[in-house]
Scaffold this motif. Structure first.
Motif, PDB file in Angstrom:
ATOM      1  N   THR A  50      -1.194 -16.279   4.088  1.00 49.69           N
ATOM      2  CA  THR A  50      -2.276 -16.175   3.116  1.00 49.69           C
ATOM      3  C   THR A  50      -1.820 -15.534   1.809  1.00 49.69           C
ATOM      4  OG1 THR A  50      -2.930 -14.096   4.184  1.00 49.69           O
ATOM      5  CG2 THR A  50      -4.086 -16.097   4.860  1.00 49.69           C
ATOM      6  N   ASP A  51      -0.513 -15.326   1.680  1.00 57.42           N
ATOM      7  CA  ASP A  51       0.063 -14.759   0.457  1.00 57.42           C
ATOM      8  C   ASP A  51      -0.525 -13.385   0.126  1.00 57.42           C
ATOM      9  OD1 ASP A  51       1.890 -14.821  -1.619  1.00 57.42           O
ATOM     10  OD2 ASP A  51       0.435 -15.631  -3.051  1.00 57.42           O
ATOM     11  N   LEU A  52      -0.733 -12.588   1.174  1.00 59.06           N
ATOM     12  CA  LEU A  52      -1.209 -11.219   0.993  1.00 59.06           C
ATOM     13  C   LEU A  52      -0.052 -10.246   1.184  1.00 59.06           C
ATOM     14  CD1 LEU A  52      -4.561 -11.355   3.022  1.00 59.06           C
ATOM     15  CD2 LEU A  52      -4.310 -11.345   0.536  1.00 59.06           C
ATOM     16  N   HIS A  53      -0.097  -9.142   0.465  1.00 60.27           N
ATOM     17  CA  HIS A  53       0.925  -8.110   0.635  1.00 60.27           C
ATOM     18  C   HIS A  53       0.682  -7.403   1.963  1.00 60.27           C
ATOM     19  CE1 HIS A  53       3.954  -5.202  -0.694  1.00 60.27           C
ATOM     20  NE2 HIS A  53       3.168  -4.278  -0.146  1.00 60.27           N
ATOM     21  N   PHE A  54       1.691  -7.300   2.791  1.00 61.69           N
ATOM     22  CA  PHE A  54       1.554  -6.719   4.122  1.00 61.69           C
ATOM     23  C   PHE A  54       1.860  -5.228   4.078  1.00 61.69           C
ATOM     24  CE2 PHE A  54       3.265  -5.545   8.316  1.00 61.69           C
ATOM     25  CZ  PHE A  54       2.228  -5.960   9.140  1.00 61.69           C
ATOM     26  N   VAL A  55       0.924  -4.432   4.557  1.00 66.78           N
ATOM     27  CA  VAL A  55       1.115  -2.985   4.673  1.00 66.78           C
ATOM     28  C   VAL A  55       0.788  -2.590   6.100  1.00 66.78           C
ATOM     29  CG1 VAL A  55       0.369  -0.695   3.906  1.00 66.78           C
ATOM     30  CG2 VAL A  55       0.515  -2.572   2.260  1.00 66.78           C
ATOM     31  N   GLN A  56       1.689  -1.856   6.723  1.00 66.43           N
ATOM     32  CA  GLN A  56       1.483  -1.446   8.104  1.00 66.43           C
ATOM     33  C   GLN A  56       1.448   0.074   8.204  1.00 66.43           C
ATOM     34  OE1 GLN A  56       4.346  -2.922  10.905  1.00 66.43           O
ATOM     35  NE2 GLN A  56       3.683  -1.584  12.561  1.00 66.43           N
ATOM     36  N   ILE A  57       0.415   0.591   8.885  1.00 66.86           N
ATOM     37  CA  ILE A  57       0.341   2.016   9.189  1.00 66.86           C
ATOM     38  C   ILE A  57      -0.019   2.179  10.657  1.00 66.86           C
ATOM     39  CG2 ILE A  57      -0.330   2.668   6.841  1.00 66.86           C
ATOM     40  CD1 ILE A  57      -3.210   2.987   7.855  1.00 66.86           C
ATOM     41  N   SER A  58       0.250   3.345  11.189  1.00 64.15           N
ATOM     42  CA  SER A  58      -0.121   3.661  12.561  1.00 64.15           C
ATOM     43  C   SER A  58      -1.126   4.798  12.544  1.00 64.15           C
ATOM     44  CB  SER A  58       1.102   4.071  13.378  1.00 64.15           C
ATOM     45  OG  SER A  58       0.711   4.580  14.648  1.00 64.15           O
ATOM     46  N   ALA A  59      -2.199   4.644  13.290  1.00 63.55           N
ATOM     47  CA  ALA A  59      -3.219   5.694  13.346  1.00 63.55           C
ATOM     48  C   ALA A  59      -2.678   6.958  13.993  1.00 63.55           C
ATOM     49  CB  ALA A  59      -4.444   5.187  14.107  1.00 63.55           C
ATOM     50  N   ILE A  60      -1.583   6.841  14.720  1.00 69.63           N
ATOM     51  CA  ILE A  60      -1.005   8.016  15.368  1.00 69.63           C
ATOM     52  C   ILE A  60      -0.387   8.946  14.330  1.00 69.63           C
ATOM     53  CG2 ILE A  60       0.735   8.807  17.012  1.00 69.63           C
ATOM     54  CD1 ILE A  60       0.381   6.184  18.503  1.00 69.63           C
ATOM     55  N   PHE A  61       0.237   8.368  13.301  1.00 62.16           N
ATOM     56  CA  PHE A  61       0.990   9.161  12.337  1.00 62.16           C
ATOM     57  C   PHE A  61       0.308   9.280  10.975  1.00 62.16           C
ATOM     58  CE2 PHE A  61       4.163   7.090  15.146  1.00 62.16           C
ATOM     59  CZ  PHE A  61       4.614   8.228  15.791  1.00 62.16           C
ATOM     60  N   SER A  62      -0.829   8.643  10.794  1.00 63.83           N
ATOM     61  CA  SER A  62      -1.482   8.637   9.484  1.00 63.83           C
ATOM     62  C   SER A  62      -2.768   9.452   9.507  1.00 63.83           C
ATOM     63  CB  SER A  62      -1.803   7.205   9.051  1.00 63.83           C
ATOM     64  OG  SER A  62      -0.630   6.423   9.002  1.00 63.83           O
ATOM     65  N   GLY A  63      -3.020  10.144   8.404  1.00 59.79           N
ATOM     66  CA  GLY A  63      -4.250  10.897   8.243  1.00 59.79           C
ATOM     67  C   GLY A  63      -4.942  10.515   6.953  1.00 59.79           C
ATOM     68  N   VAL A  64      -5.903  11.324   6.519  1.00 62.02           N
ATOM     69  CA  VAL A  64      -6.676  11.027   5.320  1.00 62.02           C
ATOM     70  C   VAL A  64      -5.791  10.924   4.071  1.00 62.02           C
ATOM     71  CG1 VAL A  64      -8.490  11.888   3.788  1.00 62.02           C
ATOM     72  CG2 VAL A  64      -8.795  11.994   6.275  1.00 62.02           C
ATOM     73  N   PRO A  65      -4.817  11.838   3.851  1.00 61.70           N
ATOM     74  CA  PRO A  65      -3.980  11.711   2.647  1.00 61.70           C
ATOM     75  C   PRO A  65      -3.225  10.384   2.589  1.00 61.70           C
ATOM     76  CG  PRO A  65      -3.725  13.894   3.615  1.00 61.70           C
ATOM     77  CD  PRO A  65      -4.492  13.082   4.592  1.00 61.70           C
ATOM     78  N   GLU A  66      -2.687   9.946   3.739  1.00 61.91           N
ATOM     79  CA  GLU A  66      -1.958   8.677   3.768  1.00 61.91           C
ATOM     80  C   GLU A  66      -2.897   7.508   3.492  1.00 61.91           C
ATOM     81  OE1 GLU A  66       0.349  11.683   5.922  1.00 61.91           O
ATOM     82  OE2 GLU A  66      -1.735  10.990   6.122  1.00 61.91           O
ATOM     83  N   LEU A  67      -4.100   7.570   4.042  1.00 59.89           N
ATOM     84  CA  LEU A  67      -5.060   6.489   3.808  1.00 59.89           C
ATOM     85  C   LEU A  67      -5.439   6.394   2.335  1.00 59.89           C
ATOM     86  CD1 LEU A  67      -7.458   6.834   6.890  1.00 59.89           C
ATOM     87  CD2 LEU A  67      -5.801   5.032   6.453  1.00 59.89           C
ATOM     88  N   ARG A  68      -5.621   7.545   1.688  1.00 61.41           N
ATOM     89  CA  ARG A  68      -5.960   7.523   0.264  1.00 61.41           C
ATOM     90  C   ARG A  68      -4.866   6.816  -0.539  1.00 61.41           C
ATOM     91  NH1 ARG A  68      -7.620  13.364   0.514  1.00 61.41           N
ATOM     92  NH2 ARG A  68      -9.876  13.379   0.859  1.00 61.41           N
ATOM     93  N   LYS A  69      -3.607   7.118  -0.216  1.00 65.63           N
ATOM     94  CA  LYS A  69      -2.488   6.493  -0.929  1.00 65.63           C
ATOM     95  C   LYS A  69      -2.474   4.985  -0.698  1.00 65.63           C
ATOM     96  CE  LYS A  69       0.499  10.581  -0.644  1.00 65.63           C
ATOM     97  NZ  LYS A  69       1.754  11.133  -0.049  1.00 65.63           N
ATOM     98  N   VAL A  70      -2.752   4.581   0.544  1.00 67.09           N
ATOM     99  CA  VAL A  70      -2.780   3.154   0.873  1.00 67.09           C
ATOM    100  C   VAL A  70      -3.890   2.450   0.085  1.00 67.09           C
ATOM    101  CG1 VAL A  70      -3.300   1.497   2.707  1.00 67.09           C
ATOM    102  CG2 VAL A  70      -1.725   3.381   3.148  1.00 67.09           C
ATOM    103  N   PHE A  71      -5.074   3.051   0.046  1.00 65.97           N
ATOM    104  CA  PHE A  71      -6.199   2.426  -0.653  1.00 65.97           C
ATOM    105  C   PHE A  71      -5.945   2.364  -2.157  1.00 65.97           C
ATOM    106  CE2 PHE A  71      -8.925   4.246   2.987  1.00 65.97           C
ATOM    107  CZ  PHE A  71      -8.679   3.135   3.765  1.00 65.97           C
ATOM    108  N   GLU A  72      -5.356   3.417  -2.726  1.00 67.38           N
ATOM    109  CA  GLU A  72      -5.077   3.427  -4.162  1.00 67.38           C
ATOM    110  C   GLU A  72      -4.053   2.359  -4.523  1.00 67.38           C
ATOM    111  OE1 GLU A  72      -5.290   4.136  -8.062  1.00 67.38           O
ATOM    112  OE2 GLU A  72      -6.631   4.928  -6.500  1.00 67.38           O
ATOM    113  N   ALA A  73      -3.004   2.246  -3.693  1.00 66.62           N
ATOM    114  CA  ALA A  73      -1.996   1.213  -3.948  1.00 66.62           C
ATOM    115  C   ALA A  73      -2.608  -0.176  -3.841  1.00 66.62           C
ATOM    116  CB  ALA A  73      -0.834   1.367  -2.971  1.00 66.62           C
ATOM    117  N   ALA A  74      -3.521  -0.365  -2.880  1.00 61.23           N
ATOM    118  CA  ALA A  74      -4.178  -1.663  -2.710  1.00 61.23           C
ATOM    119  C   ALA A  74      -5.058  -1.984  -3.913  1.00 61.23           C
ATOM    120  CB  ALA A  74      -4.999  -1.669  -1.430  1.00 61.23           C
ATOM    121  N   ARG A  75      -5.733  -0.963  -4.473  1.00 59.37           N
ATOM    122  CA  ARG A  75      -6.561  -1.190  -5.662  1.00 59.37           C
ATOM    123  C   ARG A  75      -5.700  -1.633  -6.852  1.00 59.37           C
ATOM    124  NH1 ARG A  75      -9.925   3.076  -3.738  1.00 59.37           N
ATOM    125  NH2 ARG A  75      -8.547   4.640  -4.655  1.00 59.37           N
TER     126      ARG A  75
END
Length: 441
Positions: free
Chosen positions: A82-107
């Motif tokens: 689908t020509d989407l950029h692939f980003v992989q995270i694990s809920a085991i190692f990720s918290g709120v700060p990591e999620l914020r960075k992921v969402f900002e990069a996606a925006r």
């Protein structure tokens, strides 16, 4: 298809220029969805993902399935398709700060015309607040969420997330799927497995439906220096059997205990013994099984065989005295007994109906004629007045009404015509006839 586990992009070669050897699972990772082995129930032309891709409308997804069946690989291939950029995270190692960075990069990516497929492994590990943080980014198209979980999403994921994503079930690989995977490995390594037919089948069994585990086993076997193909005994000497997938607090636990209970209810001692053995082999506490077996006797046999509960309690007590493994035979004996016993849930149904009636009627008082009157005031209030002492009545039965005066008489217990409850049916009918006669007089 094997979940040829995605550990990220290959590491850069060291300064010497010599790259580290890549694991077989990484080398065999499919490069297109058409190369995926198995999971046609979600990937086929008329299956959910096939239809989504054909229509060019891919929505958020949650993959539910055991380890090693393709969750990570399919997610990566969906991003490619689908020509989407692939980003992989694990809920085991990720918290709120990591999620914020992921969402900002996606925006930022979206502002530049590039969409993001966010793959969240072990998504059920995120708490409610973390799961809720995905919602606005899913709704405005910042991310397309693909989650992966080995646990039942109905219990582990927020209703809000589930309402915005389609749950697709990935199944453990069949023996035919695993064999195709071995053949692909042999082609990659340019030599056959040094195993005879029986040992080859045993290797597939050891993988227990997990493609990644199978490729790891194949890689071990291929590293051995052997001149002649190994037989099953030699293979089992060199390799330990992979432990069965079983989480004592997870979905597998409840699936197996459900299978055991329904086998007993269905009067199938052979199936009951199989599921009992499966749970023991997976490391289940025999005391948990003793408690559940006793519950089965109470819930599904009841008064159809009053001895069933005693058998289960005796078996439980025997296990406590003998311990494991000898005591497990006593539990197996009780299991066979209750599987073959006549079945009735009449008391169970009556109990639930009585509880429902008690909840509905609230605080209705007992009728005064069955209340004790230890004081004169209570006697003056009519307590105990008109009570008929059953032992003095004809047939030892007065036929009085013991329900609250504001409540009509209920019939909760309806015994079945099986086992000892045949006699209970006769007794219920007998007292019903007497009660009708007494009321006429």
């Amino acid at each position: 298809m094997a979940d040829l586990f995605d550990t990220g992009d290959p590491a850069p070669a060291p300064a010497s220029g010599k790259a580290a050897p890549r694991p077989l699972a990484d080398r065999l990772r499919p490069q297109a969805l058409s190369e995926v082995i198995g999971q046609q129930q979600v990937l086929g032309p008329d299956a959910p993902l096939g239809v989504m891709l054909a229509s060019g409308s891919l929505g958020s997804i949650v993959f539910w399935g055991p380890p090693g069946v393709g969750k990570t690989t399919i997610a990566r291939l969906l991003a490619d398709a689908t020509d989407l950029h692939f980003v992989q995270i694990s809920a085991i190692f990720s918290g709120v700060p990591e999620l914020r960075k992921v969402f900002e990069a996606a925006r930022m990516r979206r502002a530049n015309g590039q969409g993001t497929l966010l793959f969240v492994d072990e998504i059920h590990r995120f708490n409610k607040a973390q799961q809720d943080s995905f919602l606005p980014h899913m709704e405005d198209g910042t991310i397309l969420l693909v989650g992966a979980t080995t646990e039942n999403p109905s219990f582990e994921l927020n209703a809000a997330v589930l309402s915005r994503a389609q749950v697709l079930v990935l199944e453990r690989l069949s023996e035919a799927d695993l064999e195709r995977l071995v053949q692909r490995a042999e082609q990659e390594l340019d030599r056959p497995l040094p195993l005879d037919e029986g040992a080859r089948a045993a290797l597939l069994e050891m993988a227990d439906g997990d493609g990644r585990a199978l490729l790891n086993l194949v890689e071990q076997v291929m590293s051995w220096r052997v001149t002649d193909p190994l037989d099953t005994a030699a293979l089992r000497t060199r390799l330990m059997k992979r432990a069965a997938q079983y989480d004592k607090s997870g979905d597998g636990h409840y699936n197996l205990i459900s299978a055991l209970h329904k086998s007993v209810r269905g009067s199938d001692p052979d199936a009951a013994l199989y599921w009992f053995a499966r749970m023991l082999e997976a490391g289940e506490d025999p005391r948990f099984l003793a408690r559940r077996i006793t519950r089965m006797a109470v819930e599904d046999i009841g008064l159809a065989d009053p001895q069933a509960q005693t058998h289960c309690l005796d078996a439980w007590n025997t296990f406590e005295r003998l311990g494991s493994p000898e005591g497990e035979l006593a539990l197996a004996q009780a299991l066979v007994y209750i599987a073959l016993a006549p079945k009735s849930n009449a008391v169970y149904v009556a109990y639930k109906a009585a509880r429902a009636a008690a909840k509905k009627t609230g605080s209705l008082r007992p009728p005064k004629h069955i209340l004790n009157a230890p004081t004169r005031l209570m006697k003056d209030q009519g307590y105990g007045a008109g009570y008929a002492y059953d032992h003095d009545a004809e047939d030892g039965f007065s036929g009085q009404d013991y329900f609250p005066e504001e409540m009509r008489r209920e019939a909760f217990y309806d015994p079945v015509d099986r086992g000892f409850e045949r006699d209970m049916r006769k007794r219920v009918d007998y007292f019903a006839r007497l009660r009708a006669q007494r009321q006429k007089t």
